[in-house]
Design a protein around this motif. Structure first.
Motif, PDB file in Angstrom:
ATOM      1  N   GLY A 183       0.796  -1.226   0.000  1.00 20.99           N
ATOM      2  CA  GLY A 183       0.000   0.000   0.000  1.00 20.99           C
ATOM      3  C   GLY A 183       0.826   1.272   0.000  1.00 20.99           C
ATOM      4  O   GLY A 183       0.315   2.349   0.343  1.00 20.99           O
ATOM      5  N   GLN A 184       2.093   1.201  -0.405  1.00 18.53           N
ATOM      6  CA  GLN A 184       2.974   2.380  -0.397  1.00 18.53           C
ATOM      7  C   GLN A 184       3.383   2.759  -1.818  1.00 18.53           C
ATOM      8  O   GLN A 184       3.004   2.079  -2.766  1.00 18.53           O
ATOM      9  CB  GLN A 184       4.224   2.093   0.457  1.00 18.53           C
ATOM     10  CG  GLN A 184       3.947   1.447   1.799  1.00 18.53           C
ATOM     11  CD  GLN A 184       3.071   2.278   2.722  1.00 18.53           C
ATOM     12  OE1 GLN A 184       2.919   3.488   2.547  1.00 18.53           O
ATOM     13  NE2 GLN A 184       2.458   1.638   3.704  1.00 18.53           N
ATOM     14  N   TYR A 185       4.166   3.848  -1.936  1.00 17.41           N
ATOM     15  CA  TYR A 185       4.653   4.293  -3.244  1.00 17.41           C
ATOM     16  C   TYR A 185       6.109   3.853  -3.448  1.00 17.41           C
ATOM     17  O   TYR A 185       6.810   3.535  -2.482  1.00 17.41           O
ATOM     18  CB  TYR A 185       4.597   5.823  -3.351  1.00 17.41           C
ATOM     19  CG  TYR A 185       3.203   6.418  -3.471  1.00 17.41           C
ATOM     20  CD1 TYR A 185       2.059   5.618  -3.543  1.00 17.41           C
ATOM     21  CD2 TYR A 185       3.034   7.801  -3.529  1.00 17.41           C
ATOM     22  CE1 TYR A 185       0.799   6.188  -3.659  1.00 17.41           C
ATOM     23  CE2 TYR A 185       1.773   8.381  -3.639  1.00 17.41           C
ATOM     24  CZ  TYR A 185       0.657   7.567  -3.697  1.00 17.41           C
ATOM     25  OH  TYR A 185      -0.589   8.139  -3.798  1.00 17.41           O
ATOM     26  N   ILE A 186       6.526   3.910  -4.715  1.00 18.62           N
ATOM     27  CA  ILE A 186       7.940   3.699  -5.051  1.00 18.62           C
ATOM     28  C   ILE A 186       8.499   5.003  -5.600  1.00 18.62           C
ATOM     29  O   ILE A 186       7.914   5.624  -6.496  1.00 18.62           O
ATOM     30  CB  ILE A 186       8.116   2.594  -6.127  1.00 18.62           C
ATOM     31  CG1 ILE A 186       7.614   1.240  -5.626  1.00 18.62           C
ATOM     32  CG2 ILE A 186       9.585   2.518  -6.571  1.00 18.62           C
ATOM     33  CD1 ILE A 186       8.483   0.545  -4.614  1.00 18.62           C
ATOM     34  N   VAL A 187       9.645   5.416  -5.059  1.00 17.86           N
ATOM     35  CA  VAL A 187      10.404   6.535  -5.611  1.00 17.86           C
ATOM     36  C   VAL A 187      11.620   5.927  -6.303  1.00 17.86           C
ATOM     37  O   VAL A 187      12.319   5.095  -5.714  1.00 17.86           O
ATOM     38  CB  VAL A 187      10.827   7.500  -4.476  1.00 17.86           C
ATOM     39  CG1 VAL A 187      11.922   8.442  -4.942  1.00 17.86           C
ATOM     40  CG2 VAL A 187       9.617   8.291  -3.983  1.00 17.86           C
ATOM     41  N   ASP A 188      11.857   6.281  -7.575  1.00 18.72           N
ATOM     42  CA  ASP A 188      13.038   5.803  -8.301  1.00 18.72           C
ATOM     43  C   ASP A 188      14.052   6.936  -8.391  1.00 18.72           C
ATOM     44  O   ASP A 188      13.703   8.065  -8.762  1.00 18.72           O
ATOM     45  CB  ASP A 188      12.650   5.345  -9.715  1.00 18.72           C
ATOM     46  CG  ASP A 188      11.848   4.045  -9.694  1.00 18.72           C
ATOM     47  OD1 ASP A 188      12.333   3.051  -9.133  1.00 18.72           O
ATOM     48  OD2 ASP A 188      10.722   4.036 -10.246  1.00 18.72           O
ATOM     49  N   VAL A 189      15.299   6.625  -8.070  1.00 14.55           N
ATOM     50  CA  VAL A 189      16.335   7.667  -7.990  1.00 14.55           C
ATOM     51  C   VAL A 189      17.414   7.413  -9.039  1.00 14.55           C
ATOM     52  O   VAL A 189      18.038   6.344  -9.055  1.00 14.55           O
ATOM     53  CB  VAL A 189      16.995   7.698  -6.594  1.00 14.55           C
ATOM     54  CG1 VAL A 189      17.817   8.972  -6.437  1.00 14.55           C
ATOM     55  CG2 VAL A 189      15.962   7.579  -5.485  1.00 14.55           C
ATOM     56  N   ASN A 190      17.630   8.412  -9.895  1.00 11.29           N
ATOM     57  CA  ASN A 190      18.693   8.345 -10.908  1.00 11.29           C
ATOM     58  C   ASN A 190      19.896   9.171 -10.465  1.00 11.29           C
ATOM     59  O   ASN A 190      19.770  10.101  -9.664  1.00 11.29           O
ATOM     60  CB  ASN A 190      18.183   8.924 -12.244  1.00 11.29           C
ATOM     61  CG  ASN A 190      17.208   7.994 -12.921  1.00 11.29           C
ATOM     62  OD1 ASN A 190      17.600   7.004 -13.521  1.00 11.29           O
ATOM     63  ND2 ASN A 190      15.925   8.299 -12.793  1.00 11.29           N
TER      64      ASN A 190
END
Ligand code: 5RP
Length: 237
Positions: A183-190
């Motif tokens: 039930g959470q979000y994903i943050v993708d980091v470049n």
């Protein structure tokens, strides 16, 4: 690190990435302990392992799964899935990776299952990573780093990554934030170069709102079965 290579039958056509995944998925069967429960990861490479595992389903008690998707695949093939709380210690956990370095440190979470993957890895004695050779890197950071974040913390977490030189965004699905099995979000980091994975994992894991970071240094692999043009290479760390 030590390694050896099991050759594939000679063919003039190079193996596709999908065929390499099939090879390592099948090779992972040698680490499954008969009579026990096996830890199962998530992703397209693990799907090949699950398909291969069906051939020995009568020799194992079942599996602890790291995602709804893997649970569905295991169940459809007649492999019993246990809740992780029903099980004490697992001998082995088999999972893929988005990146793996020469020490067995990994970036994971391309399939958004990193939190449950880290939980099952933590209850397992040995992590066997299965991957094709495109995943082998010198320094972690080429693949965007997935981080599972509680939604109300995303703005601040993105700003914290920007302060360390990373460019982060919320992962979308069909135009909306992707919602994980938890039930959470994903943050993708470049844009990160993760030269000290253990220190990086320790630091970012403490940020409020970060559920799980896709760096697996504490839960690094002890073995990697790497699909290469010359066959399956076994790396031990
Ligand atoms: C899922 C994962 C996967 O193991 C990782 O993304 C590799 O996936 P694939 O085998 O499809 O390349 O961490 O959360």
């Amino acid at each position: 690190m030590t390694h050896n290579t099991a050759p594939t039958p000679h063919s003039s056509t190079p193996l596709t990435q999908d065929e390499l995944k099939t090879l390592v998925g099948q090779a992972a069967l040698q680490y499954v302990v008969p009579g026990e429960i096996v830890g199962v990861g998530t992703g397209s490479t693990v799907n090949k392992f699950i398909d291969a595992l069906a051939s020995m389903k009568d020799q194992i008690k079942g599996a602890v799964s790291s995602s709804v998707a893997s649970t569905e695949r295991l169940t459809a093939l007649g492999i019993k899935v246990f809740d992780s709380n029903e099980v004490d210690r697992l001998s082995v956990y088999i999972d893929g990776a988005d990146e793996i370095d020469g020490q067995g440190n990994m970036v994971k979470g391309g399939g958004a299952a990193l939190t449950r993957e880290k939980i099952v890895a933590a209850q397992s004695a040995v992590f066997v990573c299965i991957a094709d050779e495109s995943k082998l890197v010198t320094t972690l950071g080429k693949f965007p780093l997935p981080v599972e974040v509680i939604p109300m913390a995303t703005r601040r977490v993105i700003a914290q990554f920007a302060a360390m030189g990373g460019s982060a965004h919320i992962r979308l699905k069909d135009g909306n934030p992707l919602v994980t099995d938890n039930g959470q979000y994903i943050v993708d980091v470049n844009g990160l170069q993760i030269t000290d994975p253990l220190a990086f994992e320790s630091q970012v894991s403490q940020w409020p709102g970060v559920v799980t970071l896709g760096v697996f240094a504490y839960q690094r692999a002890q073995v990697c079965l790497l699909g290469t043009a010359d066959g399956v290479k076994t790396m031990k760390f």
